[in-house]
Design a protein around this motif. Structure first.
Motif, PDB file in Angstrom:
ATOM      1  N   ALA A 133       0.801  -1.317   0.029  1.00  0.00           N
ATOM      2  CA  ALA A 133      -0.003   0.213  -0.119  1.00  0.00           C
ATOM      3  C   ALA A 133       0.921   1.318   0.089  1.00  0.00           C
ATOM      4  CB  ALA A 133      -1.022   0.038   1.098  1.00  0.00           C
ATOM      5  N   PRO A 134       1.914   1.547  -0.846  1.00  0.00           N
ATOM      6  CA  PRO A 134       2.421   2.690  -1.075  1.00  0.00           C
ATOM      7  C   PRO A 134       1.532   3.931  -1.495  1.00  0.00           C
ATOM      8  CG  PRO A 134       2.833   1.247  -3.251  1.00  0.00           C
ATOM      9  CD  PRO A 134       1.863   0.484  -2.170  1.00  0.00           C
ATOM     10  N   ASP A 135       2.244   5.348  -1.068  1.00  0.00           N
ATOM     11  CA  ASP A 135       1.460   6.380  -1.506  1.00  0.00           C
ATOM     12  C   ASP A 135       1.654   6.714  -3.100  1.00  0.00           C
ATOM     13  OD1 ASP A 135       0.349   6.947   1.036  1.00  0.00           O
ATOM     14  OD2 ASP A 135       2.085   7.664   1.577  1.00  0.00           O
ATOM     15  N   ARG A 136       2.950   6.216  -3.471  1.00  0.00           N
ATOM     16  CA  ARG A 136       3.351   6.813  -4.739  1.00  0.00           C
ATOM     17  C   ARG A 136       4.353   5.396  -5.293  1.00  0.00           C
ATOM     18  NH1 ARG A 136       5.544  12.632  -4.136  1.00  0.00           N
ATOM     19  NH2 ARG A 136       5.719  12.612  -6.571  1.00  0.00           N
ATOM     20  N   VAL A 137       4.332   5.418  -6.648  1.00  0.00           N
ATOM     21  CA  VAL A 137       5.262   4.409  -7.013  1.00  0.00           C
ATOM     22  C   VAL A 137       5.913   5.041  -8.057  1.00  0.00           C
ATOM     23  CG1 VAL A 137       5.279   2.289  -8.617  1.00  0.00           C
ATOM     24  CG2 VAL A 137       3.779   2.436  -6.754  1.00  0.00           C
ATOM     25  N   PHE A 138       7.443   5.041  -8.260  1.00  0.00           N
ATOM     26  CA  PHE A 138       8.312   5.445  -9.131  1.00  0.00           C
ATOM     27  C   PHE A 138       8.899   4.402 -10.035  1.00  0.00           C
ATOM     28  CE2 PHE A 138       8.041   8.280  -5.511  1.00  0.00           C
ATOM     29  CZ  PHE A 138       7.750   9.582  -6.022  1.00  0.00           C
ATOM     30  N   CYS A 139       9.197   4.686 -11.311  1.00  0.00           N
ATOM     31  CA  CYS A 139       9.905   3.654 -12.136  1.00  0.00           C
ATOM     32  C   CYS A 139      10.522   4.355 -13.237  1.00  0.00           C
ATOM     33  CB  CYS A 139       9.005   2.606 -12.633  1.00  0.00           C
ATOM     34  SG  CYS A 139       7.790   3.112 -13.790  1.00  0.00           S
ATOM     35  N   SER A 140      11.478   3.586 -13.889  1.00  0.00           N
ATOM     36  CA  SER A 140      12.228   4.120 -14.998  1.00  0.00           C
ATOM     37  C   SER A 140      11.306   3.929 -16.279  1.00  0.00           C
ATOM     38  CB  SER A 140      13.304   3.275 -15.235  1.00  0.00           C
ATOM     39  OG  SER A 140      13.143   2.213 -16.090  1.00  0.00           O
ATOM     40  N   PRO A 141      11.714   4.621 -17.319  1.00  0.00           N
ATOM     41  CA  PRO A 141      10.688   4.183 -18.658  1.00  0.00           C
ATOM     42  C   PRO A 141      10.840   3.091 -19.179  1.00  0.00           C
ATOM     43  CG  PRO A 141      12.672   5.698 -18.954  1.00  0.00           C
ATOM     44  CD  PRO A 141      12.502   5.673 -17.558  1.00  0.00           C
ATOM     45  N   LEU A 142      11.703   2.241 -18.818  1.00  0.00           N
ATOM     46  CA  LEU A 142      11.679   0.853 -19.488  1.00  0.00           C
ATOM     47  C   LEU A 142      10.402   0.057 -19.336  1.00  0.00           C
ATOM     48  CD1 LEU A 142      15.347  -0.148 -18.423  1.00  0.00           C
ATOM     49  CD2 LEU A 142      14.481   0.818 -20.668  1.00  0.00           C
ATOM     50  N   LEU A 143       9.895  -0.663 -20.335  1.00  0.00           N
ATOM     51  CA  LEU A 143       8.872  -1.382 -20.332  1.00  0.00           C
ATOM     52  C   LEU A 143       8.791  -2.256 -19.180  1.00  0.00           C
ATOM     53  CD1 LEU A 143       6.372  -2.266 -21.757  1.00  0.00           C
ATOM     54  CD2 LEU A 143       7.578  -3.797 -23.271  1.00  0.00           C
ATOM     55  N   ARG A 144       9.760  -3.113 -19.085  1.00  0.00           N
ATOM     56  CA  ARG A 144       9.825  -4.236 -17.806  1.00  0.00           C
ATOM     57  C   ARG A 144       9.531  -3.489 -16.445  1.00  0.00           C
ATOM     58  NH1 ARG A 144      15.204  -4.075 -19.817  1.00  0.00           N
ATOM     59  NH2 ARG A 144      16.682  -3.425 -18.351  1.00  0.00           N
ATOM     60  N   THR A 145       9.877  -2.119 -16.194  1.00  0.00           N
ATOM     61  CA  THR A 145       9.775  -1.500 -14.841  1.00  0.00           C
ATOM     62  C   THR A 145       8.224  -1.231 -14.926  1.00  0.00           C
ATOM     63  OG1 THR A 145      10.593   0.587 -15.599  1.00  0.00           O
ATOM     64  CG2 THR A 145      12.086  -0.998 -14.669  1.00  0.00           C
ATOM     65  N   ARG A 146       7.841  -0.415 -15.900  1.00  0.00           N
ATOM     66  CA  ARG A 146       6.376  -0.044 -16.107  1.00  0.00           C
ATOM     67  C   ARG A 146       5.405  -1.094 -15.841  1.00  0.00           C
ATOM     68  NH1 ARG A 146       7.975   2.163 -21.065  1.00  0.00           N
ATOM     69  NH2 ARG A 146       6.292   1.273 -21.940  1.00  0.00           N
ATOM     70  N   GLN A 147       5.789  -2.314 -16.508  1.00  0.00           N
ATOM     71  CA  GLN A 147       4.787  -3.370 -16.260  1.00  0.00           C
ATOM     72  C   GLN A 147       4.926  -3.823 -14.731  1.00  0.00           C
ATOM     73  OE1 GLN A 147       6.859  -6.118 -19.335  1.00  0.00           O
ATOM     74  NE2 GLN A 147       4.872  -6.180 -20.402  1.00  0.00           N
ATOM     75  N   THR A 148       6.119  -4.181 -14.201  1.00  0.00           N
ATOM     76  CA  THR A 148       6.278  -4.480 -12.969  1.00  0.00           C
ATOM     77  C   THR A 148       5.352  -3.695 -11.816  1.00  0.00           C
ATOM     78  OG1 THR A 148       8.283  -5.542 -13.314  1.00  0.00           O
ATOM     79  CG2 THR A 148       7.852  -5.068 -10.916  1.00  0.00           C
ATOM     80  N   ALA A 149       5.522  -2.265 -11.969  1.00  0.00           N
ATOM     81  CA  ALA A 149       4.816  -1.327 -11.288  1.00  0.00           C
ATOM     82  C   ALA A 149       3.313  -1.440 -11.286  1.00  0.00           C
ATOM     83  CB  ALA A 149       5.315   0.053 -11.348  1.00  0.00           C
TER      84      ALA A 149
END
Length: 73
Positions: free
Chosen positions: A45-61
């Protein structure tokens, strides 16, 4: 108190083949998708999620935290 939690992206085909994939934009493989989905069981239950622009990081998030829009950094 502010806490930061760092989570590595789920596995890609290149990861499973033990190849260095660097900044190549590989998607998650089926195992990586399962890994990302498994994170929901932790009820983080995070308040915010940050990730890189790479597809694998966006998918994971998106799979791990379906109610939050990841912020690309």
């Amino acid at each position: 108190m502010t806490r930061l939690l760092f989570i590595r992206h789920g596995a890609t085909a290149g990861n499973l083949q033990r190849r260095y994939i660097g900044r190549t934009d590989q998607p998650l493989c089926p195992e990586g998708i399962a890994q990302a989905k498994a994170l929901t069981a932790l009820s983080l239950a995070p308040d915010r999620v940050f990730c890189s622009p790479l597809l694998r990081t966006r998918q994971t998030a998106q799979l791990a935290f379906p109610g939050l829009e990841p912020e690309i950094v």
